[in-house]
Scaffold this active site. Structure first.
Site, PDB file in Angstrom:
ATOM      1  N   TYR A 197       0.870  -1.176   0.000  1.00 54.89           N
ATOM      2  CA  TYR A 197       0.000   0.000   0.000  1.00 54.89           C
ATOM      3  C   TYR A 197       0.905   1.224   0.000  1.00 54.89           C
ATOM      4  O   TYR A 197       2.074   1.127  -0.346  1.00 54.89           O
ATOM      5  CB  TYR A 197      -0.891  -0.124   1.261  1.00 54.89           C
ATOM      6  CG  TYR A 197      -2.063   0.809   1.325  1.00 54.89           C
ATOM      7  CD1 TYR A 197      -3.023   0.832   0.321  1.00 54.89           C
ATOM      8  CD2 TYR A 197      -2.234   1.636   2.427  1.00 54.89           C
ATOM      9  CE1 TYR A 197      -4.114   1.688   0.408  1.00 54.89           C
ATOM     10  CE2 TYR A 197      -3.324   2.483   2.526  1.00 54.89           C
ATOM     11  CZ  TYR A 197      -4.256   2.509   1.507  1.00 54.89           C
ATOM     12  OH  TYR A 197      -5.330   3.346   1.599  1.00 54.89           O
ATOM     13  N   ARG A 250      -5.857  10.543 -11.077  1.00 55.75           N
ATOM     14  CA  ARG A 250      -5.197  11.201  -9.926  1.00 55.75           C
ATOM     15  C   ARG A 250      -4.789  10.112  -8.944  1.00 55.75           C
ATOM     16  O   ARG A 250      -5.457   9.856  -7.959  1.00 55.75           O
ATOM     17  CB  ARG A 250      -6.182  12.206  -9.292  1.00 55.75           C
ATOM     18  CG  ARG A 250      -5.549  13.217  -8.406  1.00 55.75           C
ATOM     19  CD  ARG A 250      -5.339  12.757  -6.969  1.00 55.75           C
ATOM     20  NE  ARG A 250      -6.561  12.441  -6.283  1.00 55.75           N
ATOM     21  CZ  ARG A 250      -6.654  11.445  -5.392  1.00 55.75           C
ATOM     22  NH1 ARG A 250      -5.625  10.695  -5.088  1.00 55.75           N
ATOM     23  NH2 ARG A 250      -7.808  11.193  -4.799  1.00 55.75           N
ATOM     24  N   LYS A 268      -5.893  -1.759  -2.777  1.00 57.97           N
ATOM     25  CA  LYS A 268      -7.039  -1.478  -1.891  1.00 57.97           C
ATOM     26  C   LYS A 268      -7.799  -2.770  -1.608  1.00 57.97           C
ATOM     27  O   LYS A 268      -8.251  -3.007  -0.496  1.00 57.97           O
ATOM     28  CB  LYS A 268      -7.979  -0.458  -2.539  1.00 57.97           C
ATOM     29  CG  LYS A 268      -7.380   0.934  -2.687  1.00 57.97           C
ATOM     30  CD  LYS A 268      -7.659   1.810  -1.474  1.00 57.97           C
ATOM     31  CE  LYS A 268      -6.939   3.152  -1.597  1.00 57.97           C
ATOM     32  NZ  LYS A 268      -7.014   3.970  -0.385  1.00 57.97           N
ATOM     33  N   GLU A 340     -12.035   5.258  -6.759  1.00 57.15           N
ATOM     34  CA  GLU A 340     -10.729   5.525  -6.166  1.00 57.15           C
ATOM     35  C   GLU A 340      -9.866   6.337  -7.117  1.00 57.15           C
ATOM     36  O   GLU A 340      -9.718   5.981  -8.300  1.00 57.15           O
ATOM     37  CB  GLU A 340     -10.050   4.177  -5.864  1.00 57.15           C
ATOM     38  CG  GLU A 340      -8.852   4.254  -4.957  1.00 57.15           C
ATOM     39  CD  GLU A 340      -9.194   4.639  -3.525  1.00 57.15           C
ATOM     40  OE1 GLU A 340     -10.051   3.980  -2.913  1.00 57.15           O
ATOM     41  OE2 GLU A 340      -8.595   5.604  -3.014  1.00 57.15           O
ATOM     42  N   ASP A 341      -9.315   7.404  -6.631  1.00 61.10           N
ATOM     43  CA  ASP A 341      -8.305   8.183  -7.341  1.00 61.10           C
ATOM     44  C   ASP A 341      -8.749   8.671  -8.730  1.00 61.10           C
ATOM     45  O   ASP A 341      -7.984   8.640  -9.698  1.00 61.10           O
ATOM     46  CB  ASP A 341      -6.980   7.410  -7.401  1.00 61.10           C
ATOM     47  CG  ASP A 341      -6.366   7.276  -6.007  1.00 61.10           C
ATOM     48  OD1 ASP A 341      -7.027   7.665  -5.019  1.00 61.10           O
ATOM     49  OD2 ASP A 341      -5.226   6.802  -5.885  1.00 61.10           O
ATOM     50  N   ASP A 363     -13.804   6.703  -1.858  1.00 64.52           N
ATOM     51  CA  ASP A 363     -12.852   6.554  -0.763  1.00 64.52           C
ATOM     52  C   ASP A 363     -12.117   7.856  -0.469  1.00 64.52           C
ATOM     53  O   ASP A 363     -11.845   8.193   0.680  1.00 64.52           O
ATOM     54  CB  ASP A 363     -11.861   5.462  -1.180  1.00 64.52           C
ATOM     55  CG  ASP A 363     -10.947   5.050  -0.058  1.00 64.52           C
ATOM     56  OD1 ASP A 363     -11.386   5.067   1.101  1.00 64.52           O
ATOM     57  OD2 ASP A 363      -9.794   4.682  -0.359  1.00 64.52           O
ATOM     58  N   ASP A 364     -11.783   8.596  -1.526  1.00 63.87           N
ATOM     59  CA  ASP A 364     -10.992   9.818  -1.337  1.00 63.87           C
ATOM     60  C   ASP A 364     -11.827  10.934  -0.730  1.00 63.87           C
ATOM     61  O   ASP A 364     -11.320  11.741   0.052  1.00 63.87           O
ATOM     62  CB  ASP A 364     -10.400  10.255  -2.679  1.00 63.87           C
ATOM     63  CG  ASP A 364      -9.574   9.133  -3.277  1.00 63.87           C
ATOM     64  OD1 ASP A 364      -8.565   8.765  -2.668  1.00 63.87           O
ATOM     65  OD2 ASP A 364      -9.974   8.590  -4.328  1.00 63.87           O
ATOM     66  N   ASN A 505      -0.498  11.759  -0.092  1.00 61.42           N
ATOM     67  CA  ASN A 505       0.243  10.509  -0.309  1.00 61.42           C
ATOM     68  C   ASN A 505       0.912  10.510  -1.675  1.00 61.42           C
ATOM     69  O   ASN A 505       0.446  11.199  -2.571  1.00 61.42           O
ATOM     70  CB  ASN A 505      -0.744   9.329  -0.258  1.00 61.42           C
ATOM     71  CG  ASN A 505      -1.348   9.180   1.117  1.00 61.42           C
ATOM     72  OD1 ASN A 505      -0.644   9.189   2.113  1.00 61.42           O
ATOM     73  ND2 ASN A 505      -2.668   9.053   1.175  1.00 61.42           N
TER      74      ASN A 505
HETATM   75  O1  LIG Z   1      -4.317   5.308  -1.024  1.00 61.78           O
HETATM   76  C1  LIG Z   1      -4.067   5.941   0.022  1.00 61.78           C
HETATM   77  O2  LIG Z   1      -3.090   5.734   0.712  1.00 61.78           O
HETATM   78  C2  LIG Z   1      -5.061   6.978   0.481  1.00 61.78           C
HETATM   79  C3  LIG Z   1      -5.821   7.483  -0.642  1.00 61.78           C
HETATM   80  O3  LIG Z   1      -6.909   7.045  -0.941  1.00 61.78           O
HETATM   81  C4  LIG Z   1      -5.189   8.471  -1.529  1.00 61.78           C
HETATM   82  O4  LIG Z   1      -4.173   9.080  -1.180  1.00 61.78           O
HETATM   83  O5  LIG Z   1      -5.703   8.657  -2.630  1.00 61.78           O
HETATM   84 MG   LIG Z   2      -7.283   7.227  -3.018  1.00 63.32          MG
END
Ligand SMILES: O=C([O-])CC(=O)C(=O)O
Ligand SMILES: [Mg+2]
Length: 649
Positions: A197, A250, A268, A340-341, A363-364, A505
């Site tokens: 991760y 992103r 994830k 996600e992202d 999630d973000d 991150n």
């Molecule tokens: O993935 C991770 O560590 C946390 C997160 O969702 C991100 O930064 O987009």
């Molecule tokens: Mg994320």
């Protein structure tokens, strides 16, 4: 509860009195397809006359009472063709001139069994299993325990100096021996989380093209437009409960990594299993490839994605819509889709568009919000004061920034009975153009507008700190080293215990390091970051920075949604998850500097979060798994996947 799952074929729970399946299994060429359904644990076996044996009735992979699935199975037949239940893929209903997919699932044995990641146990196959499954000679004589395998692997992993090498070794393990991978990850979660991760997964995505060995997850590109349902059918598992999907625009704070973003859904979902106990076979990683605007990738000869600039507008919307519709059609409406992202504009739009028709969660926006709120509730439990007493300043007004701000405003509004519009006034955001104020209204993106307050424009963060006088400073900008010495000093001058959260991150994008936060605040800061930092020695005291990462929330939240059969995500569930997480933080944790509990206890924590989220789903009338289990924590624990090897007969 029965489930169809391609990895259960070695130990099917056919009717005890029935010998037919055994006979079939002894033949290495027998093909067996297993269905779920209302057979109540009894089996029906039939041969199709071509050496294929059809078996009706199977246990879950791990024998657990995994969450109910009402989705029909492959073998159930449409009433038109004489059998009960729907014919999911239209195979039985097909007329002679229609094309069908020749689905076949084989019983693995011998050499193939060793190469089947779901069933491989390597040196842990017992003598009896080696005899029964044609493994004699394919393994050296020694038989070892799973624990010894874990010990040996940790030993070799620790020898690698380069994190990416550890990542690749872990991915190899996941693809050769899935249970051992999860055993390793669960038993050594604090040590291995930074490998599978953040931060290492970020570097893995950047170099995905070069380190790519075997494809993981499902790639859906513009080339698949019009055929997404067929593509989803190509995935070997049917009983999918969670999908994590990205379009790679992103990735963490690293920007557009296009198709190489696949590392994120894969990572994830590993956590869904290791931290939240969702079975691996119920998890599906997806990357939607609409191109990339990353020039370096477009020029990279090893790039694995579409070599074109990103599709936008209608073309993008249509592909996403086809995907969302196909997912619901094939996996049912209780499948959880975690976005996600995605880049800001798409993230907000997708959540809003599908929030009322699908079980979706960003999630973000929401996961990060829930984890940050939990940390603040925990911190205030020990330093005193209420959320409403605080003044918040954010650097970054994207998904995480505005998501956290909104959840905080909701919680303040609940606690104090003031309208949410009023609660928002305690929260200030700075973006790349400075403080978000009313005079910028016209040019602000929609999701920033609620945060435009009446104030003079301010360009610099440090000036905003001095004027707004926040008690809590939160970095969500995706830009590293932006909490400079003067910013942290200004926070420390204003507050005895400044709360500083550097959430971007991976580590390279963190707004400041743990060491900087402690040093520049004379050891007074309550600090947490998105990616992990090692403990810091400050004037003879060891300060332990917490990890404010959504990994604390999404596995438990997801489990709670799945086990209650929830059909929608509601903000109150996020608040319930925050409170459940905050309740796990002890005085002892806080005295070390932690506003989150250690990850070592994460499965217990996830069960608590799942139970409270499920309770909220029942309370809101959004749960479909009835009747409600009496003890939701026990029920959550009983649903959790265990990576211990199973015995094969
Ligand atoms: O993935 C991770 O560590 C946390 C997160 O969702 C991100 O930064 O987009
Ligand atoms: Mg994320």
């Amino acid at each position: 509860m029965m489930s169809l799952n391609g990895s259960s074929f070695l130990h099917p729970s056919v009717c005890k009195s029935c010998r037919t399946f055994d006979a079939a299994r002894r033949s290495p060429v027998a093909f067996v397809r297993v269905r779920s359904g209302p057979s109540g644990g009894r089996c029906r076996v039939a041969s199709d006359g071509n050496g294929r044996v059809l078996v009706d009735g199977a246990l879950d992979e791990d024998g657990s009472s995994s969450s109910s699935s009402s989705s029909p199975s492959v073998l159930e037949m449409d009433s038109k063709s004489g059998g009960p239940g729907p014919d999911l893929y239209g195979e039985d209903r097909a007329t002679e001139d229609q094309l069908v997919t020749p689905w076949a699932v084989s019983v693995a044995s011998g050499y193939n069994l060793l190469r089947d990641p779901h069933h491989n146990k390597a040196l842990s196959f017992s003598e009896k299993e080696r005899d029964a499954h044609y493994l004699r000679g394919l393994l050296p004589p020694v038989v070892v325990s799973q624990d010894l395998q874990v010990k040996k692997l940790m030993h070799s992993l620790r020898k690698y100096q380069v994190p990416l090498q550890k990542y690749m070794a872990m991915m190899d393990l996941q693809e050769t021996n899935e249970r051992l991978f999860y055993k390793l990850l669960i038993d050594h979660v604090e040590e291995l989380l930074p490998v599978v991760y953040t931060p290492t997964v970020g570097e893995a995505c950047q170099k995905y093209g070069s380190i790519f060995r075997r494809p993981q997850g499902l790639f859906i590109s513009l080339k698949e437009k019009g055929k997404i349902l067929e593509v989803l059918k190509n995935w070997p598992q049917r009983n999918i409960q969670v999908i994590v999907v990205t379009d790679g625009e992103r990735i963490l704070g690293l920007g557009d990594l296009g198709c190489q973003g696949m590392g994120i859904p894969v990572g994830k979902l590993s956590l869904y299993t290791a931290l939240g106990g969702v079975r691996p076979s119920a998890c599906l990683p997806v990357t939607i490839d609409v191109g990339t605007n990353n020039e370096n990738l477009l020029k990279d000869e090893f790039y694995i994605g579409l070599r074109q600039r990103r599709a936008t507008g209608e073309e993008y919307d249509e592909l996403l819509h086809e995907f969302m519709s196909a997912v619901k059609q094939i996996f049912g409406e209780k499948v959880l889709i975690q976005f996600e992202d995605f880049a800001n504009h798409n993230a907000f739009e997708l959540l809003e568009k599908y929030g009322t028709t699908h079980l979706v969660f960003n999630d973000d926006i929401q996961g990060t919000a829930s984890v940050v709120l939990a940390g603040l509730i925990a911190a205030l439990k020990f330093v005193g004061g209420t959320l409403a007493d605080q003044r918040f300043l954010f650097l970054g007004a994207g998904e995480a920034g505005t998501g956290i701000a909104e959840l905080m405003a909701l919680e303040i509004s609940k606690q104090t009975n003031v309208p949410v519009e009023e609660a928002r006034k305690k929260i200030w955001l700075v973006d790349s153009k400075g403080l978000i104020v009313n005079s910028r209204w016209e040019s602000l993106q929609q999701f920033k507008k609620p945060w435009a307050h009446e104030h003079e424009p301010i360009n610099e963060l440090v000036d905003a700190v001095k004027v707004i006088k926040p008690t809590v400073l939160i970095g969500t900008s995706g830009v590293g080293s932006t909490f400079t010495e003067d910013v942290v000093e200004a926070m420390a001058a204003l507050n005895e215990k400044p709360i500083i959260l550097a959430l971007s991150n991976p580590t390279s994008q963190s707004e400041c390091t743990a060491e900087e936060a402690y040093k520049w605040s004379q050891g007074r800061a309550i600090f947490a970051s998105g990616s992990p930092f090692a403990p810091v020695e400050y004037k003879g005291k060891t300060l332990v920075p917490g990890q404010a990462n959504n990994a604390y929330i999404f596995p438990g939240l997801g489990l709670g949604l799945i086990m209650s059969g929830a059909i929608r995500v509601h903000n109150d569930m996020l608040l319930a998850a925050s409170e459940a997480l905050a309740a796990q933080v002890t005085r002892e944790n806080f005295d070390k500097g932690l506003i989150y509990p250690p990850f070592t206890d994460i499965r217990k924590i996830s069960a608590q979060i799942a139970a409270d989220v499920a309770a909220k789903a029942y309370e809101l009338g959004l749960a479909t798994r009835l009747p409600q289990p009496k003890d939701l924590v026990k029920y959550a624990e009983s649903c959790m996947y265990s990576p211990t090897y199973r015995s094969y007969r």
